[in-house]
Design an enzyme around this catalytic site. Structure first.
Site, PDB file in Angstrom:
ATOM      1  CG  MET A  96      -1.715  -1.247   1.396  1.00 44.60           C
ATOM      2  SD  MET A  96      -2.815  -1.498   0.021  1.00 44.60           S
ATOM      3  CE  MET A  96      -3.486  -3.091   0.454  1.00 44.60           C
TER       4      MET A  96
ATOM      5  CG  ASP B 288       0.378  -3.964   2.753  1.00 38.38           C
ATOM      6  OD1 ASP B 288       0.741  -4.506   1.687  1.00 38.38           O
ATOM      7  OD2 ASP B 288       0.091  -2.757   2.838  1.00 38.38           O
ATOM      8  CG  LEU B 289       5.434  -7.614   6.102  1.00 36.20           C
ATOM      9  CD1 LEU B 289       6.114  -8.795   6.767  1.00 36.20           C
ATOM     10  CD2 LEU B 289       5.897  -6.310   6.748  1.00 36.20           C
ATOM     11  CD  GLU B 290       3.095  -2.621  -0.399  1.00 40.48           C
ATOM     12  OE1 GLU B 290       3.752  -1.841  -1.116  1.00 40.48           O
ATOM     13  OE2 GLU B 290       1.915  -2.410  -0.060  1.00 40.48           O
ATOM     14  CG  ASN B 291       9.794  -2.800   1.266  1.00 39.01           C
ATOM     15  OD1 ASN B 291      10.039  -2.403   0.135  1.00 39.01           O
ATOM     16  ND2 ASN B 291       9.061  -2.111   2.120  1.00 39.01           N
TER      17      ASN B 291
END
Length: 573
Positions: free
Chosen positions: A1, A397-400
Protein backbone atom coordinates in the site's frame (compact mmCIF):
# COMPACT_ATOMS: atom_id res chain seq x y z
CA UNK A 1 0.00 0.00 0.00
CA UNK A 2 1.12 3.51 -0.70
CA UNK A 3 1.56 6.26 1.86
CA UNK A 4 2.05 8.75 -0.98
CA UNK A 5 -0.38 9.43 -3.76
CA UNK A 6 0.07 7.34 -6.96
CA UNK A 7 2.86 6.03 -5.73
CA UNK A 8 25.26 -38.92 -9.28
CA UNK A 9 28.15 -39.27 -8.86
CA UNK A 10 29.90 -40.38 -12.05
CA UNK A 11 28.99 -43.96 -12.98
CA UNK A 12 30.86 -46.37 -15.21
CA UNK A 13 29.74 -49.70 -16.64
CA UNK A 14 31.47 -52.46 -18.66
CA UNK A 15 29.84 -54.03 -21.67
CA UNK A 16 30.40 -57.84 -21.77
CA UNK A 17 31.74 -59.21 -25.06
CA UNK A 18 29.50 -62.27 -24.94
CA UNK A 19 26.56 -63.14 -22.71
CA UNK A 20 24.95 -66.18 -21.09
CA UNK A 21 26.97 -69.38 -20.67
CA UNK A 22 29.77 -68.22 -23.03
CA UNK A 23 31.17 -65.56 -20.66
CA UNK A 24 33.89 -67.75 -19.13
CA UNK A 25 34.97 -69.14 -22.52
CA UNK A 26 35.11 -65.65 -23.96
CA UNK A 27 37.25 -64.43 -21.08
CA UNK A 28 39.73 -67.28 -21.58
CA UNK A 29 39.94 -66.64 -25.32
CA UNK A 30 40.67 -62.97 -24.68
CA UNK A 31 43.47 -63.89 -22.28
CA UNK A 32 45.11 -66.25 -24.78
CA UNK A 33 44.97 -63.86 -27.67
CA UNK A 34 45.91 -60.83 -25.59
CA UNK A 35 42.71 -58.96 -26.43
CA UNK A 36 41.28 -56.54 -23.84
CA UNK A 37 37.61 -55.36 -23.36
CA UNK A 38 37.54 -51.58 -22.99
CA UNK A 39 35.16 -50.10 -20.37
CA UNK A 40 32.66 -47.59 -21.85
CA UNK A 41 32.01 -44.43 -19.90
CA UNK A 42 28.38 -43.71 -19.01
CA UNK A 43 26.82 -40.45 -20.19
CA UNK A 44 27.36 -37.67 -17.69
CA UNK A 45 26.10 -34.15 -17.11
CA UNK A 46 28.94 -31.99 -18.42
CA UNK A 47 27.52 -28.70 -17.14
CA UNK A 48 29.22 -27.21 -14.09
CA UNK A 49 27.29 -25.65 -11.22
CA UNK A 50 24.20 -26.82 -13.07
CA UNK A 51 21.83 -26.04 -10.21
CA UNK A 52 23.42 -22.70 -9.20
CA UNK A 53 24.21 -24.06 -5.74
CA UNK A 54 27.57 -22.25 -6.01
CA UNK A 55 26.05 -18.93 -7.04
CA UNK A 56 27.00 -17.80 -10.53
CA UNK A 57 30.29 -19.74 -10.60
CA UNK A 58 31.02 -21.01 -14.16
CA UNK A 59 28.28 -18.74 -15.54
CA UNK A 60 28.43 -15.34 -17.23
CA UNK A 61 25.35 -13.11 -17.35
CA UNK A 62 25.21 -10.07 -19.66
CA UNK A 63 24.91 -6.69 -18.00
CA UNK A 64 24.78 -8.16 -14.51
CA UNK A 65 21.26 -9.28 -15.35
CA UNK A 66 21.50 -12.57 -13.46
CA UNK A 67 21.07 -13.15 -9.74
CA UNK A 68 20.73 -16.15 -7.46
CA UNK A 69 17.47 -16.65 -5.57
CA UNK A 70 16.49 -19.13 -2.89
CA UNK A 71 12.84 -19.22 -3.95
CA UNK A 72 11.34 -20.44 -6.15
CA UNK A 73 13.76 -23.27 -6.96
CA UNK A 74 13.29 -26.46 -8.95
CA UNK A 75 15.84 -28.50 -7.02
CA UNK A 76 18.32 -27.84 -4.26
CA UNK A 77 18.35 -24.45 -2.60
CA UNK A 78 19.17 -22.02 -5.42
CA UNK A 79 18.09 -20.98 -8.90
CA UNK A 80 18.97 -18.34 -11.48
CA UNK A 81 16.75 -15.29 -11.88
CA UNK A 82 17.57 -13.05 -14.83
CA UNK A 83 15.77 -9.84 -15.72
CA UNK A 84 15.66 -8.39 -19.27
CA UNK A 85 16.05 -4.60 -19.43
CA UNK A 86 16.04 -2.32 -22.45
CA UNK A 87 18.02 -3.95 -25.27
CA UNK A 88 19.42 -6.63 -22.93
CA UNK A 89 17.64 -9.98 -23.03
CA UNK A 90 19.38 -11.20 -19.83
CA UNK A 91 21.55 -13.86 -21.45
CA UNK A 92 23.51 -16.19 -19.14
CA UNK A 93 25.98 -18.69 -20.62
CA UNK A 94 28.62 -21.28 -19.80
CA UNK A 95 31.43 -22.89 -21.81
CA UNK A 96 31.10 -26.68 -21.61
CA UNK A 97 33.75 -29.25 -22.55
CA UNK A 98 32.51 -31.89 -25.01
CA UNK A 99 33.83 -34.69 -27.21
CA UNK A 100 34.00 -34.38 -31.01
CA UNK A 101 31.50 -36.30 -33.16
CA UNK A 102 29.19 -36.89 -30.19
CA UNK A 103 25.51 -36.39 -29.46
CA UNK A 104 24.36 -34.46 -26.37
CA UNK A 105 21.01 -33.64 -24.79
CA UNK A 106 20.64 -30.09 -23.47
CA UNK A 107 17.88 -29.38 -20.95
CA UNK A 108 16.87 -26.98 -18.20
CA UNK A 109 13.87 -26.16 -16.03
CA UNK A 110 12.41 -22.66 -16.43
CA UNK A 111 9.66 -20.53 -14.92
CA UNK A 112 8.38 -16.94 -15.17
CA UNK A 113 8.68 -14.86 -18.35
CA UNK A 114 9.82 -15.89 -21.82
CA UNK A 115 12.80 -18.24 -21.52
CA UNK A 116 15.16 -19.53 -24.22
CA UNK A 117 17.62 -22.43 -24.02
CA UNK A 118 20.27 -23.02 -26.67
CA UNK A 119 23.81 -23.96 -27.63
CA UNK A 120 26.35 -22.40 -30.01
CA UNK A 121 29.75 -23.40 -31.32
CA UNK A 122 28.74 -27.00 -31.96
CA UNK A 123 30.64 -27.29 -35.24
CA UNK A 124 27.42 -28.59 -36.80
CA UNK A 125 23.95 -27.08 -36.34
CA UNK A 126 23.41 -24.82 -33.36
CA UNK A 127 19.98 -25.37 -31.79
CA UNK A 128 17.64 -23.66 -29.33
CA UNK A 129 14.17 -24.01 -27.83
CA UNK A 130 11.94 -21.69 -25.77
CA UNK A 131 8.94 -21.26 -23.49
CA UNK A 132 6.44 -18.38 -23.70
CA UNK A 133 6.35 -18.21 -19.90
CA UNK A 134 4.89 -20.33 -17.13
CA UNK A 135 3.82 -19.97 -13.51
CA UNK A 136 5.21 -23.42 -12.74
CA UNK A 137 8.51 -25.11 -13.54
CA UNK A 138 8.62 -26.26 -17.19
CA UNK A 139 11.35 -28.41 -18.75
CA UNK A 140 13.01 -27.25 -21.97
CA UNK A 141 15.01 -29.85 -23.89
CA UNK A 142 16.82 -30.22 -27.21
CA UNK A 143 19.77 -32.17 -28.61
CA UNK A 144 22.83 -31.41 -30.68
CA UNK A 145 25.81 -33.12 -32.30
CA UNK A 146 29.37 -31.87 -32.13
CA UNK A 147 31.66 -31.52 -35.13
CA UNK A 148 34.87 -33.42 -35.82
CA UNK A 149 37.05 -30.81 -34.13
CA UNK A 150 34.68 -29.48 -31.46
CA UNK A 151 35.87 -29.80 -27.86
CA UNK A 152 33.86 -26.97 -26.29
CA UNK A 153 30.43 -25.44 -26.81
CA UNK A 154 28.57 -22.55 -25.22
CA UNK A 155 25.21 -23.28 -23.64
CA UNK A 156 22.99 -20.35 -22.79
CA UNK A 157 19.62 -19.19 -21.58
CA UNK A 158 17.98 -15.81 -22.00
CA UNK A 159 14.64 -14.03 -21.76
CA UNK A 160 13.06 -11.57 -24.17
CA UNK A 161 13.13 -7.82 -24.50
CA UNK A 162 10.62 -6.01 -22.31
CA UNK A 163 9.29 -9.22 -20.78
CA UNK A 164 9.23 -10.33 -17.17
CA UNK A 165 12.17 -11.92 -15.41
CA UNK A 166 12.69 -15.63 -15.96
CA UNK A 167 14.04 -18.33 -13.67
CA UNK A 168 16.24 -21.28 -14.69
CA UNK A 169 17.52 -24.25 -12.72
CA UNK A 170 19.04 -27.73 -13.06
CA UNK A 171 20.84 -27.51 -16.40
CA UNK A 172 21.99 -30.71 -18.07
CA UNK A 173 24.37 -31.27 -20.99
CA UNK A 174 24.10 -35.04 -21.03
CA UNK A 175 26.43 -37.12 -23.18
CA UNK A 176 30.00 -38.44 -23.30
CA UNK A 177 32.39 -36.99 -20.74
CA UNK A 178 34.08 -34.01 -22.38
CA UNK A 179 36.91 -34.06 -19.89
CA UNK A 180 35.39 -32.23 -16.94
CA UNK A 181 33.57 -35.26 -15.56
CA UNK A 182 30.28 -35.10 -13.73
CA UNK A 183 29.93 -33.10 -10.55
CA UNK A 184 29.21 -35.06 -7.37
CA UNK A 185 25.54 -35.62 -6.70
CA UNK A 186 23.67 -34.59 -3.56
CA UNK A 187 24.23 -36.24 -0.21
CA UNK A 188 21.47 -37.35 2.14
CA UNK A 189 20.43 -34.34 4.23
CA UNK A 190 20.48 -34.16 8.00
CA UNK A 191 17.44 -34.55 10.21
CA UNK A 192 15.28 -31.42 10.65
CA UNK A 193 15.47 -29.57 13.96
CA UNK A 194 13.02 -27.28 15.68
CA UNK A 195 9.84 -29.29 15.09
CA UNK A 196 6.97 -27.53 16.84
CA UNK A 197 3.19 -27.80 16.86
CA UNK A 198 1.08 -24.75 16.06
CA UNK A 199 -2.66 -24.30 15.79
CA UNK A 200 -4.89 -27.32 16.32
CA UNK A 201 -8.51 -28.05 15.48
CA UNK A 202 -10.66 -31.03 16.32
CA UNK A 203 -9.26 -32.87 13.29
CA UNK A 204 -5.88 -31.29 12.47
CA UNK A 205 -2.49 -30.26 13.86
CA UNK A 206 -0.23 -27.70 12.19
CA UNK A 207 3.53 -28.32 12.35
CA UNK A 208 6.63 -26.32 11.45
CA UNK A 209 10.37 -26.99 11.55
CA UNK A 210 13.72 -25.51 10.56
CA UNK A 211 14.97 -25.77 6.97
CA UNK A 212 17.70 -28.32 6.21
CA UNK A 213 20.50 -27.48 3.80
CA UNK A 214 20.31 -29.57 0.61
CA UNK A 215 16.77 -30.83 1.27
CA UNK A 216 14.21 -30.61 -1.51
CA UNK A 217 11.28 -31.95 0.51
CA UNK A 218 10.12 -33.20 3.88
CA UNK A 219 8.07 -36.19 5.07
CA UNK A 220 5.85 -35.89 8.13
CA UNK A 221 5.11 -38.93 10.28
CA UNK A 222 2.23 -39.43 12.69
CA UNK A 223 2.81 -42.15 15.28
CA UNK A 224 5.60 -43.54 13.08
CA UNK A 225 3.47 -43.75 9.91
CA UNK A 226 3.83 -41.33 6.99
CA UNK A 227 1.04 -38.76 7.20
CA UNK A 228 1.90 -36.11 4.57
CA UNK A 229 4.74 -34.52 2.63
CA UNK A 230 5.78 -30.91 2.10
CA UNK A 231 8.24 -28.95 -0.03
CA UNK A 232 8.36 -26.21 2.62
CA UNK A 233 9.01 -26.12 6.34
CA UNK A 234 5.45 -26.54 7.56
CA UNK A 235 2.50 -28.85 7.07
CA UNK A 236 -0.93 -29.54 8.49
CA UNK A 237 -1.83 -33.14 9.35
CA UNK A 238 -5.56 -33.72 8.94
CA UNK A 239 -8.04 -36.55 9.47
CA UNK A 240 -7.36 -36.75 13.20
CA UNK A 241 -9.68 -37.56 16.11
CA UNK A 242 -10.80 -34.82 18.51
CA UNK A 243 -9.14 -34.53 21.93
CA UNK A 244 -6.46 -37.11 21.07
CA UNK A 245 -2.68 -36.98 21.59
CA UNK A 246 -0.40 -37.89 18.66
CA UNK A 247 3.35 -38.24 18.17
CA UNK A 248 4.84 -36.37 15.21
CA UNK A 249 8.28 -36.42 13.58
CA UNK A 250 9.69 -35.20 10.26
CA UNK A 251 12.49 -36.22 7.89
CA UNK A 252 14.29 -34.36 5.09
CA UNK A 253 14.60 -35.74 1.56
CA UNK A 254 16.43 -35.10 -1.70
CA UNK A 255 17.60 -37.10 -4.71
CA UNK A 256 20.13 -38.96 -2.55
CA UNK A 257 17.56 -40.29 -0.10
CA UNK A 258 15.82 -39.60 3.21
CA UNK A 259 17.32 -38.46 6.49
CA UNK A 260 16.68 -40.04 9.85
CA UNK A 261 13.55 -38.76 11.56
CA UNK A 262 13.65 -35.76 13.85
CA UNK A 263 13.02 -36.06 17.55
CA UNK A 264 9.30 -36.71 18.05
CA UNK A 265 6.94 -34.22 19.66
CA UNK A 266 3.47 -34.70 21.09
CA UNK A 267 0.42 -32.64 20.18
CA UNK A 268 -3.25 -33.01 21.12
CA UNK A 269 -6.19 -32.10 18.91
CA UNK A 270 -8.85 -29.71 20.20
CA UNK A 271 -12.01 -30.82 21.88
CA UNK A 272 -15.25 -30.76 19.92
CA UNK A 273 -16.66 -27.28 19.53
CA UNK A 274 -13.34 -25.43 19.74
CA UNK A 275 -12.33 -25.19 16.06
CA UNK A 276 -11.40 -21.89 14.37
CA UNK A 277 -14.29 -19.43 13.97
CA UNK A 278 -14.55 -16.01 12.41
CA UNK A 279 -16.93 -13.10 12.70
CA UNK A 280 -16.26 -12.00 9.12
CA UNK A 281 -19.28 -12.26 6.77
CA UNK A 282 -19.31 -14.89 4.02
CA UNK A 283 -18.75 -12.10 1.49
CA UNK A 284 -16.82 -9.14 2.82
CA UNK A 285 -15.37 -5.76 1.83
CA UNK A 286 -12.01 -4.71 3.27
CA UNK A 287 -10.80 -1.12 3.40
CA UNK A 288 -7.51 0.38 4.59
CA UNK A 289 -7.86 3.38 6.91
CA UNK A 290 -4.94 5.82 6.77
CA UNK A 291 -3.26 6.84 10.00
CA UNK A 292 -1.59 9.72 8.15
CA UNK A 293 -2.45 12.57 5.80
CA UNK A 294 -1.19 12.18 2.22
CA UNK A 295 -3.70 14.40 0.48
CA UNK A 296 -6.66 12.05 0.73
CA UNK A 297 -9.64 12.97 2.89
CA UNK A 298 -8.66 12.75 6.57
CA UNK A 299 -11.01 10.43 8.45
CA UNK A 300 -11.85 9.24 11.93
CA UNK A 301 -12.71 5.55 12.13
CA UNK A 302 -16.30 6.64 12.74
CA UNK A 303 -16.27 8.22 9.26
CA UNK A 304 -15.70 4.87 7.51
CA UNK A 305 -18.97 3.77 5.84
CA UNK A 306 -20.86 0.67 6.92
CA UNK A 307 -20.11 -0.91 3.53
CA UNK A 308 -16.72 -1.94 4.96
CA UNK A 309 -16.72 -5.18 6.94
CA UNK A 310 -12.99 -5.26 7.73
CA UNK A 311 -11.13 -2.02 8.47
CA UNK A 312 -7.34 -2.32 8.36
CA UNK A 313 -5.66 0.41 10.39
CA UNK A 314 -2.58 1.48 8.40
CA UNK A 315 0.04 1.02 9.69
CA UNK A 316 1.86 -0.32 12.73
CA UNK A 317 5.41 0.96 13.19
CA UNK A 318 8.62 -1.02 13.53
CA UNK A 319 10.55 -0.73 16.80
CA UNK A 320 14.24 -1.06 17.62
CA UNK A 321 13.62 -4.77 18.34
CA UNK A 322 13.66 -6.76 15.11
CA UNK A 323 10.20 -8.13 14.33
CA UNK A 324 8.42 -6.12 17.00
CA UNK A 325 5.82 -3.47 16.16
CA UNK A 326 3.95 -0.73 17.94
CA UNK A 327 1.20 1.74 17.02
CA UNK A 328 1.28 5.52 17.24
CA UNK A 329 -1.86 7.45 16.37
CA UNK A 330 -1.00 10.46 14.19
CA UNK A 331 -3.14 12.89 16.15
CA UNK A 332 -1.53 15.96 14.58
CA UNK A 333 -1.90 14.66 11.04
CA UNK A 334 -5.49 13.60 11.67
CA UNK A 335 -6.76 17.02 12.72
CA UNK A 336 -6.59 16.39 16.46
CA UNK A 337 -8.15 12.90 16.49
CA UNK A 338 -7.41 11.69 20.00
CA UNK A 339 -6.36 8.29 21.28
CA UNK A 340 -9.50 8.11 23.41
CA UNK A 341 -11.73 8.82 20.39
CA UNK A 342 -9.86 6.23 18.33
CA UNK A 343 -10.32 3.53 20.97
CA UNK A 344 -13.99 4.42 21.35
CA UNK A 345 -14.51 4.26 17.58
CA UNK A 346 -12.96 0.78 17.46
CA UNK A 347 -15.50 -0.44 20.01
CA UNK A 348 -18.36 1.23 18.14
CA UNK A 349 -17.37 -0.40 14.86
CA UNK A 350 -17.15 -3.79 16.55
CA UNK A 351 -20.54 -3.28 18.18
CA UNK A 352 -21.88 -2.72 14.65
CA UNK A 353 -20.47 -6.11 13.58
CA UNK A 354 -17.30 -4.79 11.92
CA UNK A 355 -13.74 -6.04 12.38
CA UNK A 356 -10.92 -3.58 13.00
CA UNK A 357 -7.43 -5.00 12.48
CA UNK A 358 -3.90 -3.61 12.55
CA UNK A 359 -1.95 -3.65 9.25
CA UNK A 360 1.78 -4.37 9.23
CA UNK A 361 4.02 -3.02 6.47
CA UNK A 362 2.86 -0.90 3.57
CA UNK A 363 4.99 0.77 0.92
CA UNK A 364 7.46 2.13 3.47
CA UNK A 365 7.20 -0.65 6.04
CA UNK A 366 10.48 -2.07 7.35
CA UNK A 367 9.32 -4.88 9.64
CA UNK A 368 11.62 -7.89 9.23
CA UNK A 369 10.83 -11.40 10.53
CA UNK A 370 13.58 -13.80 9.49
CA UNK A 371 14.62 -15.74 12.61
CA UNK A 372 13.04 -17.34 15.68
CA UNK A 373 13.61 -14.34 17.91
CA UNK A 374 11.99 -11.88 15.49
CA UNK A 375 9.05 -14.27 14.94
CA UNK A 376 8.39 -14.35 18.66
CA UNK A 377 8.82 -10.58 18.95
CA UNK A 378 6.32 -10.09 16.13
CA UNK A 379 3.71 -12.38 17.67
CA UNK A 380 4.09 -10.92 21.15
CA UNK A 381 3.95 -7.29 20.01
CA UNK A 382 0.95 -7.76 17.71
CA UNK A 383 -0.92 -9.60 20.43
CA UNK A 384 -0.07 -6.79 22.85
CA UNK A 385 -1.63 -4.28 20.43
CA UNK A 386 -4.71 -6.48 20.11
CA UNK A 387 -5.01 -6.55 23.89
CA UNK A 388 -4.38 -2.81 24.25
CA UNK A 389 -6.59 -1.43 21.46
CA UNK A 390 -8.99 -4.32 20.99
CA UNK A 391 -7.98 -5.06 17.39
CA UNK A 392 -9.63 -8.20 15.97
CA UNK A 393 -6.52 -9.34 14.18
CA UNK A 394 -3.70 -8.46 11.85
CA UNK A 395 -3.07 -7.73 8.18
CA UNK A 396 0.24 -8.68 6.54
CA UNK A 397 1.18 -6.07 3.93
CA UNK A 398 4.97 -6.51 3.82
CA UNK A 399 5.94 -5.16 0.41
CA UNK A 400 9.71 -5.30 0.92
CA UNK A 401 10.21 -9.02 1.41
CA UNK A 402 8.80 -11.82 3.53
CA UNK A 403 10.31 -15.04 4.90
CA UNK A 404 7.70 -17.81 4.79
CA UNK A 405 9.39 -19.98 7.39
CA UNK A 406 9.51 -17.41 10.15
CA UNK A 407 6.37 -15.47 9.28
CA UNK A 408 4.52 -18.77 9.52
CA UNK A 409 6.01 -19.34 12.96
CA UNK A 410 5.07 -15.81 14.00
CA UNK A 411 1.46 -16.18 12.86
CA UNK A 412 1.18 -19.60 14.51
CA UNK A 413 2.35 -18.12 17.79
CA UNK A 414 -0.08 -15.21 17.43
CA UNK A 415 -2.95 -17.59 16.66
CA UNK A 416 -2.14 -19.66 19.75
CA UNK A 417 -2.37 -16.50 21.87
CA UNK A 418 -5.39 -14.88 20.19
CA UNK A 419 -7.53 -17.99 19.74
CA UNK A 420 -10.04 -18.95 17.03
CA UNK A 421 -11.49 -15.44 16.63
CA UNK A 422 -8.28 -14.07 15.07
CA UNK A 423 -8.88 -12.23 11.79
CA UNK A 424 -5.84 -12.74 9.55
CA UNK A 425 -5.61 -11.00 6.18
CA UNK A 426 -2.82 -10.49 3.65
CA UNK A 427 -2.23 -7.98 0.85
CA UNK A 428 0.58 -9.29 -1.37
CA UNK A 429 1.60 -7.68 -4.64
CA UNK A 430 0.85 -9.48 -7.91
CA UNK A 431 4.41 -10.77 -8.34
CA UNK A 432 4.18 -12.40 -4.89
CA UNK A 433 1.32 -14.66 -5.95
CA UNK A 434 2.46 -15.82 -9.39
CA UNK A 435 3.66 -19.16 -8.02
CA UNK A 436 2.94 -21.33 -4.98
CA UNK A 437 6.70 -21.45 -4.42
CA UNK A 438 6.82 -17.70 -3.69
CA UNK A 439 7.32 -16.68 -0.06
CA UNK A 440 3.97 -14.91 0.26
CA UNK A 441 2.05 -17.75 -1.39
CA UNK A 442 3.85 -20.32 0.77
CA UNK A 443 2.96 -18.35 3.89
CA UNK A 444 -0.70 -18.18 2.90
CA UNK A 445 -0.81 -21.93 2.31
CA UNK A 446 1.13 -22.62 5.52
CA UNK A 447 -1.50 -20.81 7.60
CA UNK A 448 -4.51 -21.75 5.51
CA UNK A 449 -6.35 -23.16 8.52
CA UNK A 450 -6.28 -19.76 10.30
CA UNK A 451 -6.29 -17.46 7.25
CA UNK A 452 -9.28 -15.18 6.64
CA UNK A 453 -8.54 -13.68 3.23
CA UNK A 454 -5.76 -12.74 0.80
CA UNK A 455 -6.57 -9.43 -0.90
CA UNK A 456 -3.87 -9.24 -3.57
CA UNK A 457 -3.06 -5.75 -4.88
CA UNK A 458 -4.07 -5.81 -8.56
CA UNK A 459 -2.33 -2.48 -9.24
CA UNK A 460 1.10 -0.86 -9.50
CA UNK A 461 1.94 -4.07 -11.31
CA UNK A 462 2.32 -4.01 -15.07
CA UNK A 463 1.56 -7.13 -17.10
CA UNK A 464 1.42 -10.52 -15.37
CA UNK A 465 0.74 -14.15 -16.20
CA UNK A 466 -2.72 -15.58 -15.63
CA UNK A 467 -3.46 -19.16 -14.59
CA UNK A 468 -3.74 -20.09 -18.28
CA UNK A 469 -0.13 -19.04 -18.94
CA UNK A 470 -1.16 -15.99 -20.96
CA UNK A 471 0.04 -12.46 -20.25
CA UNK A 472 -2.58 -9.94 -19.10
CA UNK A 473 -2.28 -6.19 -18.66
CA UNK A 474 -3.53 -4.48 -15.51
CA UNK A 475 -6.67 -2.39 -15.64
CA UNK A 476 -8.98 -5.02 -17.15
CA UNK A 477 -11.48 -7.60 -15.96
CA UNK A 478 -9.24 -10.33 -17.42
CA UNK A 479 -6.31 -9.15 -15.30
CA UNK A 480 -8.42 -9.50 -12.16
CA UNK A 481 -9.95 -12.88 -12.99
CA UNK A 482 -6.98 -14.64 -14.62
CA UNK A 483 -4.66 -13.71 -11.75
CA UNK A 484 -7.22 -14.56 -9.06
CA UNK A 485 -7.48 -17.96 -10.72
CA UNK A 486 -3.85 -18.70 -9.75
CA UNK A 487 -4.78 -18.41 -6.08
CA UNK A 488 -8.09 -20.24 -6.48
CA UNK A 489 -6.43 -23.18 -8.22
CA UNK A 490 -3.18 -22.96 -6.24
CA UNK A 491 -4.55 -24.17 -2.92
CA UNK A 492 -6.46 -21.32 -1.30
CA UNK A 493 -10.13 -21.77 -0.55
CA UNK A 494 -12.36 -19.37 -2.56
CA UNK A 495 -13.45 -17.83 0.75
CA UNK A 496 -9.79 -16.82 1.24
CA UNK A 497 -9.52 -14.86 -2.04
CA UNK A 498 -10.43 -11.20 -2.48
CA UNK A 499 -9.78 -8.61 -5.21
CA UNK A 500 -7.76 -5.58 -4.10
CA UNK A 501 -7.94 -2.35 -6.14
CA UNK A 502 -7.47 1.43 -5.66
CA UNK A 503 -10.55 3.38 -4.64
CA UNK A 504 -9.76 6.16 -7.10
CA UNK A 505 -7.30 7.13 -9.81
CA UNK A 506 -5.25 8.96 -7.15
CA UNK A 507 -5.02 5.92 -4.88
CA UNK A 508 -2.22 4.22 -6.84
CA UNK A 509 0.34 4.91 -9.51
CA UNK A 510 -1.37 2.61 -12.01
CA UNK A 511 -3.95 -0.13 -12.27
CA UNK A 512 -7.13 1.74 -11.34
CA UNK A 513 -10.33 0.12 -12.60
CA UNK A 514 -13.84 1.43 -12.26
CA UNK A 515 -16.19 -0.20 -9.72
CA UNK A 516 -18.10 -1.74 -12.64
CA UNK A 517 -14.98 -3.67 -13.68
CA UNK A 518 -14.54 -4.92 -10.10
CA UNK A 519 -18.15 -6.06 -10.00
CA UNK A 520 -17.81 -7.78 -13.39
CA UNK A 521 -14.76 -9.68 -12.13
CA UNK A 522 -16.64 -10.76 -8.99
CA UNK A 523 -19.53 -11.98 -11.15
CA UNK A 524 -17.18 -13.84 -13.48
CA UNK A 525 -15.46 -15.71 -10.65
CA UNK A 526 -18.51 -16.33 -8.46
CA UNK A 527 -21.20 -16.88 -11.11
CA UNK A 528 -19.47 -17.29 -14.49
CA UNK A 529 -21.09 -14.14 -15.93
CA UNK A 530 -19.71 -10.80 -17.20
CA UNK A 531 -16.32 -12.35 -18.00
CA UNK A 532 -13.89 -10.89 -20.50
CA UNK A 533 -11.86 -13.07 -22.87
CA UNK A 534 -10.73 -15.19 -19.92
CA UNK A 535 -13.37 -17.41 -18.37
CA UNK A 536 -12.44 -19.74 -15.49
CA UNK A 537 -13.14 -23.45 -15.91
CA UNK A 538 -15.51 -23.36 -12.94
CA UNK A 539 -17.20 -20.87 -10.64
CA UNK A 540 -16.27 -20.00 -7.06
CA UNK A 541 -19.52 -18.96 -5.33
CA UNK A 542 -17.85 -18.60 -1.91
CA UNK A 543 -15.35 -15.99 -3.17
CA UNK A 544 -14.75 -13.69 -0.20
CA UNK A 545 -15.10 -10.29 -1.87
CA UNK A 546 -13.06 -7.14 -2.52
CA UNK A 547 -10.60 -4.74 -0.92
CA UNK A 548 -9.60 -1.14 -1.59
CA UNK A 549 -6.81 1.30 -0.84
CA UNK A 550 -8.13 3.26 0.85
CA UNK A 551 -11.26 4.35 2.72
CA UNK A 552 -9.74 7.84 2.63
CA UNK A 553 -9.30 7.87 -1.16
CA UNK A 554 -12.83 6.45 -1.39
CA UNK A 555 -14.04 9.43 0.62
CA UNK A 556 -12.09 11.80 -1.64
CA UNK A 557 -14.03 10.40 -4.62
CA UNK A 558 -17.40 10.73 -2.87
CA UNK A 559 -17.46 7.06 -1.76
CA UNK A 560 -18.17 6.01 -5.35
CA UNK A 561 -16.23 2.77 -4.86
CA UNK A 562 -17.86 1.51 -1.67
CA UNK A 563 -21.34 2.58 -2.75
CA UNK A 564 -21.03 0.45 -5.89
CA UNK A 565 -18.90 -2.48 -4.75
CA UNK A 566 -20.23 -2.92 -1.20
CA UNK A 567 -23.83 -3.83 -2.14
CA UNK A 568 -22.57 -5.98 -5.04
CA UNK A 569 -20.34 -8.03 -2.76
CA UNK A 570 -23.24 -8.63 -0.38
CA UNK A 571 -25.39 -9.83 -3.31
CA UNK A 572 -22.97 -12.59 -4.32
CA UNK A 573 -24.36 -16.14 -4.01
Amino acid sequence: MERSAGSSRRRRRSRPVLGGTMAVVAAAALTVTGLVSTAQAADVNNARNAGFESGLANWTCAGNSGAIVSSPVHGGTSALKATPAGQDNAKCSQAVKVKPNSTYTLSSWVQGGYAYLGVSGTGTTDVSTWSPGSTTWTKLSTSFKTGANTTSVTVYTHGWYGQAAYLADDFEVTGPDGGGGEEPGPVIPGAPAGLTAGATTTSSVSLSWNAVSGATGYTVYRDGVQATASTGTSATVTGLTADTAYQFSVSATNAAGESVKSAAISARTAKNGTGPVTSVPKHAVTGYWQNFNNGATVQKLSDVPADYDIIAVSFADATATQGAVTFNLDTAGLNGYTDAQFRSDIKAKQAAGKNVIISIGGELGTVRVDNDASATAFANSVYALMQDYGFNGVDIDLENGLNATYMTKALRQLSAKAGPGLVLTMAPQTIDMQSTSGEYFKTALNVKDILTVVNMQYYNSGSMLGCDGKVYSQGSVDFLTALACIQLEGGLDPSQVGIGVPASTRGAGSGYVSPSIVNAALDCLAKGTNCGSFKPSKTYPSLRGAMTWSTNWDATAGFAWSKAVGPHVRSLP
